[in-house]
Design an enzyme around this catalytic site. Structure first.
Site: not given
Ligand code: F6R
Length: 241
Positions: A67, A136, A138, A143
């Site tokens: 992403d 959440n 995701h 989401e």
């Molecule tokens: C990032 C991504 C998100 C993160 C998730 C956890 O490229 O795709 O899904 O993996 O938000 O983020 P952290 O690791 O910062 O807790």
């Protein structure tokens, strides 16, 4: 599902890097799906260490990131493009032309999204997809919603994600509210998946992923249908399962 509980994210990073390095060493050409954020940092540190110690070369690795934020340029200090170069690519021998990070500001968004999926397909599909999990539930920036999205798409970030990621920006207003992300379909097509989660803030999402219904309201729950998914948790993230 291969669910393993480790002491901390450092141990998780070693285990995830071992899987990737062993695939690269035995197959040569390897297509990696990569994530940003705090969770994969120790994995990237270990990949860099293995490269510096001559254990692995990334010359035949192709990468696709999950992403990218919309509305900030790729050169922004908070873009995922900048993150990936700073935390991994600048320290290993992956050819720049093998690196793919979604364009957060495409002129024609639907053409770009279709093209990104096509590029993954043309590269032979993703061999190993690294994932974090949002508070959440995701994965990527899929989401919670009422459907699982198939391919790459542009998403409005949820309030929970905005709150969690705001800390990296100078002010709340600077935090982008939209992103481009690989869809659940693209993620599920990866041949092998490694999800990394550390910390108490992830405990409920991890519980929902593993013990709740398989539902787009907890996007990560779909991983229970993947034939080759590793779920690597630290003790805090695993505290509610
Ligand atoms: C990032 C991504 C998100 C993160 C998730 C956890 O490229 O795709 O899904 O993996 O938000 O983020 P952290 O690791 O910062 O807790």
């Amino acid at each position: 599902m291969d669910i393993k509980i480790f002491k901390d994210l450092n141990e998780i990073g070693r285990a995830a890097a071992d899987i990737m390095v062993s695939h690269i060493s035995s197959h040569g050409k390897t297509v990696l799906g990569l994530a940003t954020g705090a969770s994969p940092l120790s994995t990237y540190k270990n990949l860099i260490k293995d490269y510096e110690n001559g254990k692995v070369s990334f010359k035949s690795v192709i990468s696709f990131n999950l992403d990218e934020y919309c509305s900030i340029p790729a050169s922004d200090k908070n873009s995922y493009n900048t993150f990936m170069h700073r935390e991994l690519f600048d320290h290993i021998d992956i050819p720049e032309e093998n690196i793919h990070i979604p364009d957060g500001n495409p002129e024609d968004p639907s053409a770009f999204c279709a093209q990104y999926d096509e590029m993954i397909k043309n590269a032979g599909g993703i061999d190993i997809q690294l994932l974090g999990i949002g508070n959440n539930g995701h994965i990527g920036f899929n989401e919670p919603s009422d459907t699982f999205k198939k391919g790459t798409f542009i998403v409005n970030l949820s309030e929970s994600t905005v709150q969690a990621n705001m800390i990296y920006f100078n002010s709340p207003e600077e935090m982008p509210r939209r992103a481009v992300t690989m869809g659940i379909g693209s993620i599920m097509q990866a041949k092998e998946i490694i999800l990394l989660a550390g910390g108490k803030a992830k405990a409920q999402a991890v519980r929902d992923m593993l013990k709740g219904d398989i539902t787009p309201l907890c996007p990560a729950s779909i991983l229970r249908e993947h034939p080759n998914a590793h779920i690597f948790l630290d003790r805090n993230a695993a505290s509610l399962i």
